[in-house]
Design a protein around this motif. Structure first.
Motif, PDB file in Angstrom:
ATOM      1  N   MET A   1       7.798  78.280  37.070  1.00 20.07           N
ATOM      2  CA  MET A   1       8.940  77.601  36.785  1.00 20.07           C
ATOM      3  C   MET A   1       8.890  77.592  35.404  1.00 20.07           C
ATOM      4  SD  MET A   1       9.375  73.441  37.889  1.00 20.07           S
ATOM      5  CE  MET A   1      10.810  72.757  37.993  1.00 20.07           C
ATOM      6  N   LEU A   2       8.439  76.628  34.381  1.00 19.71           N
ATOM      7  CA  LEU A   2       8.210  76.530  32.732  1.00 19.71           C
ATOM      8  C   LEU A   2       7.073  77.257  32.695  1.00 19.71           C
ATOM      9  CD1 LEU A   2       9.703  73.139  32.149  1.00 19.71           C
ATOM     10  CD2 LEU A   2      10.928  75.035  32.123  1.00 19.71           C
ATOM     11  N   THR A   3       7.095  78.487  32.048  1.00 20.05           N
ATOM     12  CA  THR A   3       5.711  79.082  31.718  1.00 20.05           C
ATOM     13  C   THR A   3       5.579  79.051  29.922  1.00 20.05           C
ATOM     14  OG1 THR A   3       6.932  81.247  31.586  1.00 20.05           O
ATOM     15  CG2 THR A   3       5.722  80.504  33.598  1.00 20.05           C
ATOM     16  N   ASP A   4       6.473  79.092  29.339  1.00 20.46           N
ATOM     17  CA  ASP A   4       6.484  79.234  27.778  1.00 20.46           C
ATOM     18  C   ASP A   4       6.157  78.068  27.247  1.00 20.46           C
ATOM     19  OD1 ASP A   4       8.862  79.298  25.400  1.00 20.46           O
ATOM     20  OD2 ASP A   4       6.889  80.286  25.292  1.00 20.46           O
TER      21      ASP A   4
ATOM     22  N   ASP B   1       6.419  76.530  24.499  1.00 21.18           N
ATOM     23  CA  ASP B   1       7.316  75.951  23.585  1.00 21.18           C
ATOM     24  C   ASP B   1       8.435  75.241  24.555  1.00 21.18           C
ATOM     25  OD1 ASP B   1       6.047  76.347  20.953  1.00 21.18           O
ATOM     26  OD2 ASP B   1       7.495  78.347  20.661  1.00 21.18           O
ATOM     27  N   THR B   2       9.105  75.971  25.365  1.00 17.12           N
ATOM     28  CA  THR B   2       9.903  75.385  26.273  1.00 17.12           C
ATOM     29  C   THR B   2       9.384  74.122  27.027  1.00 17.12           C
ATOM     30  OG1 THR B   2      10.769  77.477  26.684  1.00 17.12           O
ATOM     31  CG2 THR B   2      11.382  76.214  28.329  1.00 17.12           C
ATOM     32  N   MET B   3       8.059  74.205  27.497  1.00 17.70           N
ATOM     33  CA  MET B   3       7.472  73.064  28.136  1.00 17.70           C
ATOM     34  C   MET B   3       7.483  71.876  27.126  1.00 17.70           C
ATOM     35  SD  MET B   3       4.507  74.902  30.319  1.00 17.70           S
ATOM     36  CE  MET B   3       3.905  73.583  31.213  1.00 17.70           C
ATOM     37  N   LEU B   4       7.017  72.363  25.853  1.00 15.21           N
ATOM     38  CA  LEU B   4       6.996  71.133  24.890  1.00 15.21           C
ATOM     39  C   LEU B   4       8.442  70.426  24.788  1.00 15.21           C
ATOM     40  CD1 LEU B   4       4.309  72.535  22.255  1.00 15.21           C
ATOM     41  CD2 LEU B   4       4.311  70.487  23.819  1.00 15.21           C
ATOM     42  N   ARG B   5       9.280  71.212  24.575  1.00 15.30           N
ATOM     43  CA  ARG B   5      10.674  70.984  24.651  1.00 15.30           C
ATOM     44  C   ARG B   5      11.293  70.021  25.623  1.00 15.30           C
ATOM     45  NH1 ARG B   5      11.988  75.463  22.001  1.00 15.30           N
ATOM     46  NH2 ARG B   5      12.487  76.539  24.071  1.00 15.30           N
ATOM     47  N   LYS B   6      11.065  70.211  26.795  1.00 16.96           N
ATOM     48  CA  LYS B   6      11.337  69.883  27.928  1.00 16.96           C
ATOM     49  C   LYS B   6      10.533  68.334  28.237  1.00 16.96           C
ATOM     50  CE  LYS B   6      13.251  69.473  32.286  1.00 16.96           C
ATOM     51  NZ  LYS B   6      14.539  69.027  32.265  1.00 16.96           N
ATOM     52  N   LEU B   7       9.342  68.453  27.767  1.00 13.60           N
ATOM     53  CA  LEU B   7       8.397  67.226  27.631  1.00 13.60           C
ATOM     54  C   LEU B   7       8.991  66.237  26.710  1.00 13.60           C
ATOM     55  CD1 LEU B   7       5.882  65.636  28.519  1.00 13.60           C
ATOM     56  CD2 LEU B   7       4.710  66.768  27.099  1.00 13.60           C
ATOM     57  N   HIS B   8       9.533  66.765  25.439  1.00 17.97           N
ATOM     58  CA  HIS B   8      10.094  65.565  24.612  1.00 17.97           C
ATOM     59  C   HIS B   8      11.289  65.114  25.007  1.00 17.97           C
ATOM     60  CE1 HIS B   8      11.542  64.176  20.522  1.00 17.97           C
ATOM     61  NE2 HIS B   8      12.638  64.686  20.868  1.00 17.97           N
TER      62      HIS B   8
ATOM     63  N   ILE C   1       6.660  64.151  33.588  1.00 15.42           N
ATOM     64  CA  ILE C   1       6.057  64.145  32.400  1.00 15.42           C
ATOM     65  C   ILE C   1       4.506  64.240  32.389  1.00 15.42           C
ATOM     66  CG2 ILE C   1       5.176  62.569  30.452  1.00 15.42           C
ATOM     67  CD1 ILE C   1       8.036  61.289  30.737  1.00 15.42           C
ATOM     68  N   ALA C   2       4.053  63.420  33.466  1.00 14.89           N
ATOM     69  CA  ALA C   2       2.578  63.785  33.891  1.00 14.89           C
ATOM     70  C   ALA C   2       2.147  65.209  34.262  1.00 14.89           C
ATOM     71  CB  ALA C   2       2.091  62.749  35.170  1.00 14.89           C
ATOM     72  N   TRP C   3       3.217  65.575  35.053  1.00 15.88           N
ATOM     73  CA  TRP C   3       2.952  67.230  35.502  1.00 15.88           C
ATOM     74  C   TRP C   3       3.014  68.141  34.400  1.00 15.88           C
ATOM     75  CZ3 TRP C   3       5.673  71.642  35.447  1.00 15.88           C
ATOM     76  CH2 TRP C   3       5.331  72.887  36.205  1.00 15.88           C
ATOM     77  N   LEU C   4       3.978  68.021  33.486  1.00 19.41           N
ATOM     78  CA  LEU C   4       3.976  68.662  32.411  1.00 19.41           C
ATOM     79  C   LEU C   4       2.809  68.769  31.527  1.00 19.41           C
ATOM     80  CD1 LEU C   4       7.740  68.672  31.246  1.00 19.41           C
ATOM     81  CD2 LEU C   4       6.402  70.908  31.675  1.00 19.41           C
ATOM     82  N   GLU C   5       2.276  67.410  31.293  1.00 22.83           N
ATOM     83  CA  GLU C   5       1.358  67.209  30.365  1.00 22.83           C
ATOM     84  C   GLU C   5      -0.006  67.689  30.993  1.00 22.83           C
ATOM     85  OE1 GLU C   5       2.298  62.898  28.195  1.00 22.83           O
ATOM     86  OE2 GLU C   5       1.328  62.875  30.093  1.00 22.83           O
ATOM     87  N   SER C   6      -0.195  67.811  32.244  1.00 22.41           N
ATOM     88  CA  SER C   6      -1.289  68.585  32.671  1.00 22.41           C
ATOM     89  C   SER C   6      -1.231  69.795  32.582  1.00 22.41           C
ATOM     90  CB  SER C   6      -1.419  68.133  34.527  1.00 22.41           C
ATOM     91  OG  SER C   6      -0.280  68.711  34.961  1.00 22.41           O
TER      92      SER C   6
END
Length: 66
Positions: A1-4, A6-13, A53-58
């Motif tokens: 799904m999201l691997t990059d 920076d992309t994950m951090l943007r999505k989290l924000h 959010i919890a999933w992305l943080e993990s």
């Protein structure tokens, strides 16, 4: 799904921002309840955002070696 990262951090924000916005809207609606169905839907969306959010943080925090 999201691997990059920076992309994950943007999505989290984005998710955190939407979560905060929903919190504000829910608090305002709760003070003047007119549409309980809409309030329930917003609360459900907020919970889904919290889970995402919890999933992305993990995914962003490396596993610690015990």
């Amino acid at each position: 799904m999201l691997t990059d990262r920076d992309t994950m951090l943007r999505k989290l924000h984005e998710l955190r921002s939407e979560h905060r916005d929903l919190d504000t809207v829910i608090n305002r609606l709760a003070q003047h309840p007119m549409d309980q169905l809409q309030l329930q839907r917003l609360k459900k969306r907020k919970l889904l955002l919290k889970d995402e959010i919890a999933w992305l943080e993990s995914r962003l925090i490396p596993d610690s070696i015990a």
